[in-house]
Write an enzyme that holds these catalytic residues in place. Structure first.
Site, PDB file in Angstrom:
ATOM      1  N   ASP A 152       0.876  -1.162   0.000  1.00  0.00           N
ATOM      2  CA  ASP A 152       0.000   0.000   0.000  1.00  0.00           C
ATOM      3  C   ASP A 152       0.920   1.220   0.000  1.00  0.00           C
ATOM      4  O   ASP A 152       2.106   1.115   0.344  1.00  0.00           O
ATOM      5  CB  ASP A 152      -0.892  -0.031   1.239  1.00  0.00           C
ATOM      6  CG  ASP A 152      -1.846   1.143   1.325  1.00  0.00           C
ATOM      7  OD1 ASP A 152      -2.248   1.657   0.267  1.00  0.00           O
ATOM      8  OD2 ASP A 152      -2.186   1.538   2.448  1.00  0.00           O
TER       9      ASP A 152
ATOM     10  N   ASP B 101      -0.134   5.037   0.996  1.00  0.00           N
ATOM     11  CA  ASP B 101      -0.385   5.974   2.092  1.00  0.00           C
ATOM     12  C   ASP B 101      -0.380   5.247   3.429  1.00  0.00           C
ATOM     13  O   ASP B 101      -1.096   4.266   3.628  1.00  0.00           O
ATOM     14  CB  ASP B 101      -1.722   6.676   1.867  1.00  0.00           C
ATOM     15  CG  ASP B 101      -1.747   7.411   0.540  1.00  0.00           C
ATOM     16  OD1 ASP B 101      -0.999   8.384   0.405  1.00  0.00           O
ATOM     17  OD2 ASP B 101      -2.481   6.978  -0.368  1.00  0.00           O
TER      18      ASP B 101
END
Length: 219
Positions: A16, A18
């Site tokens: 991922d 953020d």
């Protein structure tokens, strides 16, 4: 492998962005607070809904159907404008620099433009495989994003590890059939990951997978 490390065997890592590679929290708060106020909404409930979720889904939860397209375009502009303040999270640069091209991908709920803007602001490399909200029909917790990234790397999901900071992302990873899900930070704890770490300084690429420092690891 020494006694201070645990090995998670894999052929590829799906990150991922953020909350894992980049710290975008301040930019998210700024952009969505502006958006909420202009939309006549209280920022609190809006901010509580946006993490790890495509912006279009959050907008649709607060605006009438006929206002969604304009609302999505507006928050898209604001988030790109705020991307300049994004910085790399500890350990992200060193870990990515140690991994060969084709061994890692990024899967994010951000749009392609926003994901690239945040990675550039953080001075992190743009991966060959970048799966964004623009590439999937359904965002996390649907497994489509992680399944797509594994396929583009040429790997079955069972040969990959996902690194996530959100419960819905960990849910998506498990549904995609990945080997391990690593949670990052307190938000990652809620997804009941296989391994929980404070940040990417706890991880090292060995060529055969990820080594996890036991002293930085919480299960």
């Amino acid at each position: 492998m020494n006694d201070e490390q645990t090995q998670l065997a894999c052929a590829g890592v799906l990150f991922d962005s953020d909350g894992v590679l980049v710290d975008s929290d301040a930019s998210v708060v700024s952009a969505w607070t502006r958006w909420a106020c202009e939309s006549g909404l209280h920022p609190g409930p809006v901010l509580a809904s946006v993490h790890g979720r495509p912006a279009a889904d959050s907008v649709a939860a607060f605006l009438s159907p006929e206002a969604v397209a304009e609302g999505v375009a507006r928050i898209g502009r604001y988030e790109v404008e705020e991307a300049a303040q994004v910085r790399a999270l500890p350990g992200a640069g060193d870990l990515l620099a140690s991994m060969p091209l084709g061994s890692w991908a990024v899967v994010t709920s951000a749009t392609h433009e926003l994901a690239r803007a945040r990675l550039r602001a953080a001075r992190l490399p743009i991966p060959d495989v970048l799966v964004t909200a623009d590439d999937v029909a359904r965002g996390k917790p649907d497994p489509e994003g992680y399944a797509t990234a594994a396929r583009r790397l040429g790997l079955p999901p069972a040969q990959t590890v996902v690194v996530e900071d959100a419960a819905n992302g960990i849910q998506a990873a498990r549904a995609a059939g990945v080997r391990y899900a690593i949670g990052v930070g307190e938000r990652g704890r809620a997804g009941n990951p296989d391994v929980l770490i404070a940040d990417l300084r706890a991880l090292r690429w060995t060529g055969e997978g990820l080594a996890v420092e036991r002293t930085a690891r919480r299960v």
